[in-house]
Design an enzyme around this catalytic site. Structure first.
Site, PDB file in Angstrom:
ATOM      1  N   ASP A  22       0.805  -1.216   0.000  1.00 16.06           N
ATOM      2  CA  ASP A  22       0.000   0.000   0.000  1.00 16.06           C
ATOM      3  C   ASP A  22       0.847   1.279   0.000  1.00 16.06           C
ATOM      4  OD1 ASP A  22      -2.041  -1.835   0.330  1.00 16.06           O
ATOM      5  OD2 ASP A  22      -2.979  -0.789   2.013  1.00 16.06           O
ATOM      6  N   HIS A 170       3.596  -2.209   3.239  1.00 18.19           N
ATOM      7  CA  HIS A 170       3.601  -0.841   2.709  1.00 18.19           C
ATOM      8  C   HIS A 170       4.923  -0.542   2.001  1.00 18.19           C
ATOM      9  CE1 HIS A 170       0.281  -0.639   5.535  1.00 18.19           C
ATOM     10  NE2 HIS A 170      -0.106   0.475   4.951  1.00 18.19           N
TER      11      HIS A 170
HETATM   12 ZN   LIG Z   1      -2.747   3.289   2.958  1.00 16.58          ZN
END
Ligand SMILES: [Zn+2]
Length: 215
Positions: A22, A170
């Site tokens: 992400d 992430h």
């Molecule tokens: Zn996010």
């Protein structure tokens, strides 16, 4: 498995899992993830933020060219449940448009920022034809700054490994060095253990459950 709810794990008998990343694209970390997946011959799904695609469109293009998937993570990463319906729709639409510019087609899935959803937001994502995706390793908390430690991320991800698992990591915002190291270890371990590392849409095709368009 329905479009109007968050999918954390895809029911499947196949030994396959999906890694998701992400908040990118990011000029440093996204490239490192690409290198890791190239080495293990796996595929991943990148839940990109539209305004980061605007900044680093070349990185997004590399992700697509390498055969990975790009999922919609909105245009500017708001908590959609705090917006009006029209504002939320615009956030998703702008994200979708940026992805189309890169891939030539609409995104397959959607990762709501902060996992903040309600019935309205889930229905909205469904309107776009998206599967809304969650994850099984939220306890790994790789998003925290400072990051919680490579061993912490590894331990809390390993315990959620199963057929059809969707993992959250992430590659954007902040220092992601620990994520990169943990993902390097996990991809090697899982591959050695016989798991295929596939995109979210590929994982969905392996389901042994009727895919429903209604909740
Ligand atoms: Zn996010």
């Amino acid at each position: 498995m329905a479009k109007g709810s968050l999918v954390h794990r895809v029911p499947t008998g196949e030994k396959a899992v999906a890694f998701t990343f992400d908040d990118g694209p990011h000029p440093v970390y996204t490239e490192q993830v690409l290198e890791i997946f190239r080495k293990v011959n796996g595929k991943a799904t990148f839940c990109m933020i539209g305004q980061e695609i605007d900044r680093f469109g070349d990185i997004a293009a590399k992700v697509h060219a390498a055969g990975h998937e790009i999922a919609n993570h909105t245009y500017s990463h708001p908590d959609l449940t705090r917006l009006t319906l029209e504002e939320a729709r615009a956030e998703i639409l702008l994200g979708d448009e940026r992805i189309r510019q890169v891939t030539g087609k609409p995104a397959f899935s959607f990762r709501p920022p902060y996992f903040a959803v309600n019935e309205v937001i889930l229905s909205l994502a469904e309107e776009f034809g998206y599967y809304s995706i969650g994850c099984v390793n939220g306890e790994a908390k790789d998003w925290e700054q400072p990051q919680p430690g490579v061993d912490f991320i590894l331990e809390h991800t390993r315990r959620s490994v199963a057929n059809g698992s969707i993992f959250l990591f992430h590659d954007g915002y902040g220092d992601r060095a620990q994520t990169i190291e943990a993902v390097r270890v996990l991809t090697e371990e899982l591959t050695a253990d016989g798991y295929r590392l596939v995109t979210v849409s590929e994982l969905m095709t392996m389901t042994n459950e009727q895919v429903s368009h209604n909740t």
